[in-house]
Design a protein around this motif. Structure first.
Motif, short mmCIF file in Angstrom:
data_model
loop_
_atom_site.label_atom_id
_atom_site.label_comp_id
_atom_site.label_asym_id
_atom_site.label_seq_id
_atom_site.Cartn_x
_atom_site.Cartn_y
_atom_site.Cartn_z
N CYS A 152 25.19 -55.45 -54.38
CA CYS A 152 25.74 -54.25 -55.03
C CYS A 152 27.26 -54.23 -54.98
CB CYS A 152 25.16 -52.98 -54.43
SG CYS A 152 25.75 -52.57 -52.79
N GLY A 153 27.87 -55.22 -54.33
CA GLY A 153 29.33 -55.31 -54.29
C GLY A 153 30.00 -54.35 -53.32
N ALA A 154 29.30 -54.00 -52.24
CA ALA A 154 29.88 -53.07 -51.27
C ALA A 154 31.09 -53.69 -50.59
CB ALA A 154 28.84 -52.68 -50.23
N THR A 155 32.13 -52.90 -50.46
CA THR A 155 33.34 -53.28 -49.75
C THR A 155 33.13 -53.02 -48.26
OG1 THR A 155 34.68 -52.66 -51.64
CG2 THR A 155 35.82 -52.83 -49.53
N ARG A 156 33.61 -53.93 -47.44
CA ARG A 156 33.53 -53.74 -45.99
C ARG A 156 34.84 -53.11 -45.51
NH1 ARG A 156 30.42 -58.11 -47.30
NH2 ARG A 156 28.43 -58.31 -46.21
N VAL A 157 34.72 -52.04 -44.70
CA VAL A 157 35.85 -51.27 -44.21
C VAL A 157 35.85 -51.34 -42.68
CG1 VAL A 157 36.83 -48.93 -44.11
CG2 VAL A 157 35.67 -49.71 -46.18
N ALA A 158 37.03 -51.48 -42.09
CA ALA A 158 37.12 -51.54 -40.63
C ALA A 158 36.72 -50.21 -40.00
CB ALA A 158 38.55 -51.90 -40.21
N GLU A 159 35.98 -50.29 -38.90
CA GLU A 159 35.62 -49.10 -38.14
C GLU A 159 36.88 -48.52 -37.50
OE1 GLU A 159 31.82 -51.53 -38.04
OE2 GLU A 159 33.94 -51.95 -38.02
N PRO A 160 36.94 -47.20 -37.35
CA PRO A 160 38.13 -46.58 -36.75
C PRO A 160 38.24 -46.84 -35.25
CG PRO A 160 36.47 -44.93 -37.20
CD PRO A 160 35.98 -46.21 -37.81
N ARG A 161 37.10 -47.14 -34.62
CA ARG A 161 37.04 -47.42 -33.18
C ARG A 161 35.72 -48.12 -32.91
NH1 ARG A 161 35.92 -42.19 -34.06
NH2 ARG A 161 33.94 -41.36 -33.33
N PRO A 162 35.58 -48.73 -31.75
CA PRO A 162 34.29 -49.38 -31.45
C PRO A 162 33.15 -48.37 -31.44
CG PRO A 162 35.99 -50.08 -29.91
CD PRO A 162 36.57 -48.95 -30.70
N LEU A 163 32.05 -48.77 -32.04
CA LEU A 163 30.85 -47.94 -32.08
C LEU A 163 29.74 -48.66 -31.32
CD1 LEU A 163 31.00 -47.06 -35.88
CD2 LEU A 163 31.83 -45.68 -33.98
N HIS A 164 28.90 -47.90 -30.66
CA HIS A 164 27.79 -48.48 -29.90
C HIS A 164 26.53 -48.48 -30.75
CE1 HIS A 164 29.97 -48.41 -26.07
NE2 HIS A 164 30.46 -47.26 -26.50
N ASN A 165 25.96 -49.67 -30.96
CA ASN A 165 24.68 -49.79 -31.64
C ASN A 165 23.63 -49.93 -30.55
OD1 ASN A 165 22.44 -50.40 -33.15
ND2 ASN A 165 23.46 -51.90 -34.41
N ILE A 166 22.77 -48.95 -30.42
CA ILE A 166 21.82 -48.89 -29.32
C ILE A 166 20.48 -49.46 -29.76
CG2 ILE A 166 20.66 -47.37 -27.69
CD1 ILE A 166 23.13 -45.51 -27.97
N ASN A 167 20.24 -50.71 -29.39
CA ASN A 167 18.98 -51.38 -29.71
C ASN A 167 18.12 -51.61 -28.48
OD1 ASN A 167 19.16 -51.73 -32.58
ND2 ASN A 167 20.81 -53.16 -32.17
N THR A 168 18.74 -51.66 -27.31
CA THR A 168 18.02 -51.94 -26.07
C THR A 168 18.39 -50.90 -25.02
OG1 THR A 168 19.76 -53.33 -25.14
CG2 THR A 168 18.13 -54.43 -26.55
N ARG A 169 17.66 -50.89 -23.92
CA ARG A 169 17.99 -49.97 -22.81
C ARG A 169 19.38 -50.28 -22.25
NH1 ARG A 169 14.67 -45.47 -22.12
NH2 ARG A 169 12.74 -46.05 -23.12
N THR A 170 19.77 -51.55 -22.24
CA THR A 170 21.09 -51.94 -21.78
C THR A 170 22.17 -51.35 -22.68
OG1 THR A 170 20.19 -53.99 -20.85
CG2 THR A 170 22.57 -53.93 -21.23
N ASP A 171 21.95 -51.38 -23.99
CA ASP A 171 22.89 -50.76 -24.93
C ASP A 171 23.01 -49.26 -24.66
OD1 ASP A 171 23.07 -53.25 -26.21
OD2 ASP A 171 21.63 -52.69 -27.77
N TRP A 172 21.89 -48.61 -24.39
CA TRP A 172 21.87 -47.17 -24.13
C TRP A 172 22.68 -46.87 -22.87
CZ3 TRP A 172 20.06 -44.31 -19.98
CH2 TRP A 172 20.04 -42.93 -20.17
N THR A 173 22.51 -47.69 -21.83
CA THR A 173 23.24 -47.49 -20.57
C THR A 173 24.74 -47.61 -20.84
OG1 THR A 173 21.38 -48.32 -19.30
CG2 THR A 173 23.53 -48.34 -18.22
N ALA A 174 25.16 -48.60 -21.62
CA ALA A 174 26.58 -48.79 -21.92
C ALA A 174 27.13 -47.60 -22.72
CB ALA A 174 26.79 -50.09 -22.68
N ALA A 175 26.38 -47.13 -23.70
CA ALA A 175 26.82 -46.00 -24.51
C ALA A 175 26.88 -44.73 -23.67
CB ALA A 175 25.88 -45.79 -25.70
N HIS A 176 25.92 -44.56 -22.82
CA HIS A 176 25.88 -43.38 -21.96
C HIS A 176 27.08 -43.38 -21.01
CE1 HIS A 176 24.16 -40.33 -19.27
NE2 HIS A 176 23.46 -39.99 -20.34
N ALA A 177 27.44 -44.54 -20.50
CA ALA A 177 28.59 -44.66 -19.60
C ALA A 177 29.90 -44.38 -20.32
CB ALA A 177 28.62 -46.04 -18.95
N ALA A 178 29.96 -44.77 -21.60
CA ALA A 178 31.19 -44.58 -22.38
C ALA A 178 31.35 -43.13 -22.75
CB ALA A 178 31.16 -45.46 -23.62
#
Length: 178
Positions: A152-178
């Protein structure tokens, strides 16, 4: 003077959470389910919020058009179908599992062309006019988000800051700590 775009916010929340081990949309993050965090931030930025793939509170539920589990593109297709039928200019998507959601998504993404964040592709802007193209794409049997973005020709744009993608319990722990 041009009117501001009518924006539908669509939370992609129909996943099976296999890697997480339980329904991650309901997992608490700072005292509230992750889904509440996404809905709260998105609701301040759009005219209406819809939840793709499930029911949640008073928000409009948008079911997939097929019983076959085809992933987040099914949620986008449901949102684009609803947007096109109800006079929205486009859809701002956010997955249920990426936090913290930026509070200025329309300014970063909305426009005449589709846009996604560089790293978090499910956060994106999709003009309602793309509904027919996405329906045709899904009819080919392809379900890959990356291929759809390119098609569809989507343009990729830089994120304004790091975002947490929570796929595992480890990801959740890191996001929760942040």
């Amino acid at each position: 003077m041009t009117r501001p775009p009518r924006i539908l916010g669509a939370v992609l929340a129909g996943g099976a959470s296999r890697r997480f081990g339980s329904d991650k949309a309901l997992v608490p993050l700072n005292g509230a389910p992750m889904l509440d965090h996404i809905v709260t931030v998105l609701a301040c930025q759009v005219e209406e919020v819809a939840i793709c793939g499930r029911s949640w509170g008073e928000f409009r539920a948008l079911p997939d058009s097929t019983a076959e589990r085809i992933g987040p593109l099914a949620g986008l297709e449901a949102a684009l179908r609803y947007a096109a039928a109800n006079g929205f200019d486009g859809v701002l998507t956010a997955p249920v599992d990426v936090v913290p959601l930026p509070d200025d998504l329309p300014e970063r993404l909305a426009g005449s062309q589709p846009k996604v964040f560089e790293q978090q592709w499910l956060i994106g802007w999709w003009p309602a006019a793309l509904h027919a193209a996405l329906t045709a794409f899904l009819a080919t049997g392809d379900r890959r988000w990356r291929v759809w973005i390119d098609r569809c020709g989507a343009t990729r744009v830089a994120e304004p800051r790091p975002l947490h993608n929570i796929n595992t319990r480890t990801d959740w722990t890191a996001a929760h700590a942040a």
